[in-house]
Design a protein around this motif. Structure first.
Motif, PDB file in Angstrom:
ATOM      1  N   GLY A 158       0.807  -1.207   0.000  1.00 43.34           N
ATOM      2  CA  GLY A 158       0.000   0.000   0.000  1.00 43.34           C
ATOM      3  C   GLY A 158       0.844   1.261   0.000  1.00 43.34           C
ATOM      4  N   LEU A 159       0.167   2.393  -0.279  1.00 44.58           N
ATOM      5  CA  LEU A 159       0.873   3.669  -0.364  1.00 44.58           C
ATOM      6  C   LEU A 159       1.496   4.061   0.975  1.00 44.58           C
ATOM      7  CD1 LEU A 159      -1.595   5.713  -2.599  1.00 44.58           C
ATOM      8  CD2 LEU A 159       0.652   4.849  -3.226  1.00 44.58           C
ATOM      9  N   ARG A 160       0.786   3.789   2.058  1.00 47.46           N
ATOM     10  CA  ARG A 160       1.337   4.144   3.367  1.00 47.46           C
ATOM     11  C   ARG A 160       2.584   3.325   3.681  1.00 47.46           C
ATOM     12  NH1 ARG A 160      -1.796   7.599   6.077  1.00 47.46           N
ATOM     13  NH2 ARG A 160      -3.952   7.868   5.363  1.00 47.46           N
ATOM     14  N   THR A 161       2.596   2.061   3.279  1.00 46.47           N
ATOM     15  CA  THR A 161       3.790   1.246   3.466  1.00 46.47           C
ATOM     16  C   THR A 161       4.946   1.792   2.641  1.00 46.47           C
ATOM     17  OG1 THR A 161       2.414  -0.712   3.829  1.00 46.47           O
ATOM     18  CG2 THR A 161       4.732  -1.080   3.286  1.00 46.47           C
ATOM     19  N   GLN A 162       4.623   2.223   1.419  1.00 44.07           N
ATOM     20  CA  GLN A 162       5.649   2.829   0.583  1.00 44.07           C
ATOM     21  C   GLN A 162       6.216   4.094   1.229  1.00 44.07           C
ATOM     22  OE1 GLN A 162       3.300   2.913  -3.227  1.00 44.07           O
ATOM     23  NE2 GLN A 162       5.151   1.998  -4.074  1.00 44.07           N
ATOM     24  N   MET A 163       5.311   4.882   1.846  1.00 41.19           N
ATOM     25  CA  MET A 163       5.777   6.109   2.480  1.00 41.19           C
ATOM     26  C   MET A 163       6.700   5.798   3.649  1.00 41.19           C
ATOM     27  SD  MET A 163       3.685   9.273   4.229  1.00 41.19           S
ATOM     28  CE  MET A 163       3.420   8.371   5.759  1.00 41.19           C
ATOM     29  N   VAL A 164       6.327   4.817   4.474  1.00 36.72           N
ATOM     30  CA  VAL A 164       7.163   4.448   5.620  1.00 36.72           C
ATOM     31  C   VAL A 164       8.527   3.965   5.141  1.00 36.72           C
ATOM     32  CG1 VAL A 164       7.421   2.853   7.545  1.00 36.72           C
ATOM     33  CG2 VAL A 164       5.204   3.944   7.118  1.00 36.72           C
ATOM     34  N   ALA A 165       8.540   3.109   4.107  1.00 33.61           N
ATOM     35  CA  ALA A 165       9.804   2.600   3.575  1.00 33.61           C
ATOM     36  C   ALA A 165      10.636   3.733   2.992  1.00 33.61           C
ATOM     37  CB  ALA A 165       9.534   1.538   2.517  1.00 33.61           C
ATOM     38  N   GLY A 166       9.982   4.657   2.272  1.00 27.61           N
ATOM     39  CA  GLY A 166      10.699   5.784   1.689  1.00 27.61           C
ATOM     40  C   GLY A 166      11.279   6.705   2.746  1.00 27.61           C
ATOM     41  N   LEU A 167      10.489   6.989   3.794  1.00 24.78           N
ATOM     42  CA  LEU A 167      10.985   7.848   4.871  1.00 24.78           C
ATOM     43  C   LEU A 167      12.144   7.186   5.615  1.00 24.78           C
ATOM     44  CD1 LEU A 167       7.682   9.307   6.356  1.00 24.78           C
ATOM     45  CD2 LEU A 167       9.379  10.491   4.944  1.00 24.78           C
ATOM     46  N   ALA A 168      12.067   5.867   5.798  1.00 28.49           N
ATOM     47  CA  ALA A 168      13.160   5.156   6.461  1.00 28.49           C
ATOM     48  C   ALA A 168      14.438   5.240   5.622  1.00 28.49           C
ATOM     49  CB  ALA A 168      12.777   3.696   6.698  1.00 28.49           C
ATOM     50  N   ALA A 169      14.294   5.064   4.298  1.00 31.85           N
ATOM     51  CA  ALA A 169      15.454   5.169   3.408  1.00 31.85           C
ATOM     52  C   ALA A 169      16.022   6.582   3.427  1.00 31.85           C
ATOM     53  CB  ALA A 169      15.065   4.766   1.987  1.00 31.85           C
ATOM     54  N   LEU A 170      15.126   7.572   3.450  1.00 26.53           N
ATOM     55  CA  LEU A 170      15.571   8.964   3.509  1.00 26.53           C
ATOM     56  C   LEU A 170      16.327   9.239   4.814  1.00 26.53           C
ATOM     57  CD1 LEU A 170      12.673  11.198   2.109  1.00 26.53           C
ATOM     58  CD2 LEU A 170      14.958  10.873   1.164  1.00 26.53           C
ATOM     59  N   GLY A 171      15.786   8.747   5.919  1.00 21.07           N
ATOM     60  CA  GLY A 171      16.438   8.956   7.204  1.00 21.07           C
ATOM     61  C   GLY A 171      17.832   8.361   7.235  1.00 21.07           C
ATOM     62  N   LEU A 172      17.976   7.129   6.705  1.00 23.04           N
ATOM     63  CA  LEU A 172      19.287   6.487   6.672  1.00 23.04           C
ATOM     64  C   LEU A 172      20.249   7.272   5.784  1.00 23.04           C
ATOM     65  CD1 LEU A 172      21.100   4.115   7.449  1.00 23.04           C
ATOM     66  CD2 LEU A 172      20.179   2.859   5.478  1.00 23.04           C
ATOM     67  N   PHE A 173      19.740   7.763   4.648  1.00 25.05           N
ATOM     68  CA  PHE A 173      20.587   8.538   3.735  1.00 25.05           C
ATOM     69  C   PHE A 173      21.090   9.819   4.403  1.00 25.05           C
ATOM     70  CE2 PHE A 173      20.833  11.960   0.531  1.00 25.05           C
ATOM     71  CZ  PHE A 173      21.881  11.467  -0.235  1.00 25.05           C
ATOM     72  N   VAL A 174      20.208  10.516   5.115  1.00 21.97           N
ATOM     73  CA  VAL A 174      20.598  11.757   5.787  1.00 21.97           C
ATOM     74  C   VAL A 174      21.631  11.471   6.883  1.00 21.97           C
ATOM     75  CG1 VAL A 174      19.783  13.629   7.271  1.00 21.97           C
ATOM     76  CG2 VAL A 174      18.470  12.980   5.256  1.00 21.97           C
ATOM     77  N   MET A 175      21.441  10.396   7.629  1.00 28.97           N
ATOM     78  CA  MET A 175      22.378  10.065   8.691  1.00 28.97           C
ATOM     79  C   MET A 175      23.765   9.738   8.134  1.00 28.97           C
ATOM     80  SD  MET A 175      20.885  10.472  11.532  1.00 28.97           S
ATOM     81  CE  MET A 175      19.715  11.668  10.950  1.00 28.97           C
ATOM     82  N   LEU A 176      23.791   9.055   6.983  1.00 31.93           N
ATOM     83  CA  LEU A 176      25.070   8.675   6.389  1.00 31.93           C
ATOM     84  C   LEU A 176      25.750   9.851   5.694  1.00 31.93           C
ATOM     85  CD1 LEU A 176      24.191   5.175   4.850  1.00 31.93           C
ATOM     86  CD2 LEU A 176      25.583   5.633   6.868  1.00 31.93           C
ATOM     87  N   ALA A 177      24.954  10.689   5.009  1.00 33.06           N
ATOM     88  CA  ALA A 177      25.528  11.795   4.242  1.00 33.06           C
ATOM     89  C   ALA A 177      25.803  13.017   5.097  1.00 33.06           C
ATOM     90  CB  ALA A 177      24.596  12.166   3.082  1.00 33.06           C
ATOM     91  N   GLY A 178      25.125  13.132   6.245  1.00 35.24           N
ATOM     92  CA  GLY A 178      25.303  14.301   7.097  1.00 35.24           C
ATOM     93  C   GLY A 178      24.241  15.344   6.821  1.00 35.24           C
TER      94      GLY A 178
END
Length: 756
Positions: free
Chosen positions: A293-313
């Motif tokens: 579902g779209l909400r699952t996609q949003m959660v997965a996308g936000l999690a990926a974004l969070g990890l990217f921000v933590m790694l990139a600074g």
């Protein structure tokens, strides 16, 4: 229906208020003001009040559906933005470590804030949260409590073991950072201030209170695991390049030559964590979670974004890209489809994101990375689709490959010309050709990084598959950089020219058909607005500039379209001072070069690798593209309206004559040698340029200059006193910055130095 109109109305109000906030911060960058208040802020506030009054009378403004109170509030927000920026601008505290600088042979103890990274000099640099300062030699050591951050550079072997959160002690010398050596140059002081740092330290030795400590846990450890995996798979030079394409070069030790090559080719955005990386990451995550579902996609996308921000600074470009990605995901869930409703909605969101980020950190408004990031995104939103639609004679996929870099390039080019004076000639074509390789490497780097975080050796083996596309991309970059005029120095444009070009771009990209239909004429007018003043200035300029290069005397001669350089210094001088100055002046070749004996001149080969040198006089070994001629062959060599001559005196002098005025270069000499020059016969000259060494009365009285330039950090009191008694204004580059002399017009660009 009324609910939809209400949302549109609220959206317009938010856009106006967000725009007022951004414009207020921009205006506050104008340095002229009263009591610290920028004239620009006052102008924006006054403009908002006028708009509030005009909204009552002008039908076009009334049709926007915004009341007078909106414009009044916008004016207040713009004014508040100026005060907010001044309040949030970092300032050193009463116990800041910068209050103790400059100081030699000290030991600073504190907590490392980041992993050491290589700088351009081959040393390691990191930020230290200073806590304690030790001064004096044992056993008379005095200890003081200090605060604030410190920019530390140490030899590579001394940086081993320095990790974020670890307590370290560094022995060395404290110094205060300097501003740009010339207008438009790199402002080291401002760079450190943006990182809440006001002092630097040249470290010699590093000590650890806990020899077995490892610092605090953080995402830097995951980042190091990713970098190490790519390094083992692809080598010490190419591996970090793939890592930089995943998490950004800012947090990766990337080879300086590779970084420069990508920048010159116009591919710097591929190794800087940005919207490209976020869009690719989210596209992959959404594709993998498409069956959910779209909400699952949003959660997965936000999690990926969070990890990217933590790694990139969490820095400006990463924050902007991540926030835009999060807003896009939210729009996906709200609408149930991939496109956010409303044609102008993405622009509104971009402006809102800018306002939110600048509320979090208003000093980002002066950050070039932040500015380039937003302008590139704005260009994609406004121009990518129209350009692709105009390329109907090409396949749709190819048209999109050309449209995307073209749109971003057009909207960032004015800022690039204002900041660096450079044009990456082949960047659009290269981005289009290299796009498939860049996507494969970036996505492949992300996938192998994820595998390596789970099972390190499996990630290493998987990353080896990227060797072939990486070799193709590097070959393409190096080939492009060998093409003639790859990086063209057009010259630095003024702020007024930059604003005018952006106004024209905005009109063409707006919904007004009158401007869109006439875009070729608008483009021609914009090009003429930039080129005509640059070409005229280059053809008529007559000036000599002594650059602030420490104790190395370096001067640039600009004479009616021709350029000469006296001394190139070392590699660092060329990279950080001489070459940037030449590029800002729109110089693409050197007509005459002079390498004076006894002066560091190893940088000529580095300079010749970037721009051709027509004639070179002096003893310079290992020159491949030009054959140096003996210095004594420099007899009445013409450079535009100037004439260069090496005198027959002993020691010889260099005389540069422009019209009826002359500048004389005096090498390092003793009082006896200067007296000998007087006896041999020295013709008067209007300007004396020397290394800051001793000066004799007889020589000065014989030369009779009306001004003097010293290429050094300081001049001794005795010599300065003699100059003052003879009423000779003196400029010291190490204290005044770059000094320009225009024959017949006098000095500019520096402040006069006085004794004491």
């Amino acid at each position: 229906m009324s609910k939809r109109l209400g949302l549109a109305f609220n959206s317009q109000v938010v856009v106006v208020l967000a725009a007022a906030w951004v414009l207020g911060l921009l205006a506050a960058q104008i340095p002229v003001g009263i009591g610290g208040l920028s004239w620009g802020v006052l102008a924006v506030a006054a403009g908002g009040v006028l708009l509030a009054i005009a909204a009552l009378r002008i039908p076009a403004l009334r049709r926007l559906g915004l009341g007078w109170w909106v414009w009044l509030v916008a004016a207040g927000i713009a004014l508040l933005a100026g005060f907010y920026l001044q309040w949030r601008t970092p300032q050193p505290g009463p116990q800041d470590i910068s209050r103790k600088a400059p100081e030699f042979d000290v030991v600073v103890t504190g907590k490392a804030l980041n992993l050491p990274r290589l700088n351009s000099s081959g040393k390691r640099r990191f930020f230290l949260e200073a806590q304690q300062l030790e001064l004096g030699e044992a056993p008379y050591t005095r200890t003081e409590r200090v605060t604030g951050n410190l920019y530390v550079t140490v030899p590579p072997e001394q940086a081993e073991g320095v990790t974020p959160g670890r307590q370290v002690s560094v022995k060395g010398a404290l110094y205060l950072p300097v501003t740009a050596a010339f207008r438009g140059g790199f402002d080291f002081k401002n760079y450190l201030a943006q990182n809440h740092t006001f002092a630097g330290m040249r470290g010699e030795e590093v000590y650890f209170a806990d020899p077995t400590g490892t610092g605090t846990w953080g995402f830097w450890q995951l980042r190091q695991r990713i970098v190490e995996g790519h390094r083992q798979a692809l080598g010490a030079e190419r591996g970090p390049l793939v890592s930089a394409m995943v998490v950004g070069a800012r947090v990766v030790d990337l080879d300086a030559n590779l970084r420069t090559a990508f920048t010159r080719a116009g591919l710097a955005h591929t190794i800087a964590a940005s919207g490209f990386h976020v869009s690719l990451l989210l596209g992959t995550v959404l594709a993998l979670t498409n069956r959910f579902g779209l909400r699952t996609q949003m959660v997965a996308g936000l999690a990926a974004l969070g990890l990217f921000v933590m790694l990139a600074g969490f820095e400006a470009g990463v924050a902007r890209a991540a926030l835009m990605g999060a807003v896009g995901l939210w729009g996906l869930v709200q609408t149930g489809e991939g496109d956010v409703t409303g044609k102008r909605q993405p622009l509104h969101l971009l402006l809102l994101v800018a306002a939110v980020l600048l509320l979090y950190n208003p000093t980002w408004i002066g950050n070039l990375g932040f500015q380039f990031s937003f302008l590139a995104t704005l260009g994609l939103m406004l121009l990518a689709t129209p350009i692709a639609q105009s390329l109907t004679f090409l396949p749709p996929a190819l048209a999109e490959l050309i449209a995307v870099p073209t749109a971003a390039y057009l909207w960032t080019l004015p800022l690039q010309l204002y900041s660096f004076g450079l044009i990456n000639t082949y960047t659009i074509l290269l981005n289009a050709v290299a796009a498939p390789l860049i996507m494969v490497l970036t996505l492949g780097g992300m996938v192998t990084a994820g595998i390596g975080l789970i099972q390190f050796q499996a990630g290493v083996w998987a990353a080896k598959l990227l060797a072939y596309p990486l070799a193709l991309l590097l070959g393409l970059v190096h080939w492009t950089n060998q093409l003639p005029f790859n990086s063209l120095a057009a010259g630095k444009i003024t702020a007024g020219q930059m604003v005018l070009i952006y106004v024209l771009l905005g009109l063409v990209c707006s919904g007004w058909d009158w401007w869109r239909r006439r875009w070729p004429w608008v483009a021609l007018f914009g090009i003429a607005t930039v080129l005509v003043p640059l070409l005229y200035g280059h053809a008529t300029r007559l000036q000599l500039t002594a650059l602030d290069t420490g104790r190395i005397p370096v001067m640039v001669l600009e004479s009616r379209g021709q350029v000469g350089v006296i001394n190139a210094g070392d590699e660092r001088t060329v990279k950080f001072t001489l070459l940037p100055f030449l590029q800002l002046q729109g110089v693409n070749r050197i007509d005459v070069g002079v390498a004076w004996p006894g002066v560091p001149n190893q940088g000529w080969s580095n300079l010749n690798a970037v721009m051709p040198i027509q004639q070179l006089y002096g003893d310079v070994p290992d020159m491949k593209k030009v054959t140096p001629q003996p210095l004594h062959g420099l007899q009445s060599v013409t450079l535009g309206a100037m004439t260069l001559t090496v005198t027959a005196n002993e020691p010889p002098l260099l005389r540069i004559t422009a019209g009826k005025e002359t500048l004389v270069w005096l090498p390092e000499t003793s009082f006896e040698q200067q007296d000998a020059l007087v006896q041999q016969g020295v013709s008067p000259a209007q300007v004396l340029w020397w290394s800051g060494g001793p000066l004799g009365n007889r020589f000065l009285q014989t030369l009779q200059p009306y001004g003097a330039i010293a290429s050094n950090f300081r001049v001794k009191k005795g010599d300065m006193g003699r100059l003052e008694r003879l009423k000779i204004p003196t400029f010291v580059t190490g204290q005044a910055g770059a000094v320009q002399w225009r024959p017949g017009r006098g000095f500019s660009g520096g402040r006069q130095e006085s004794a004491g």
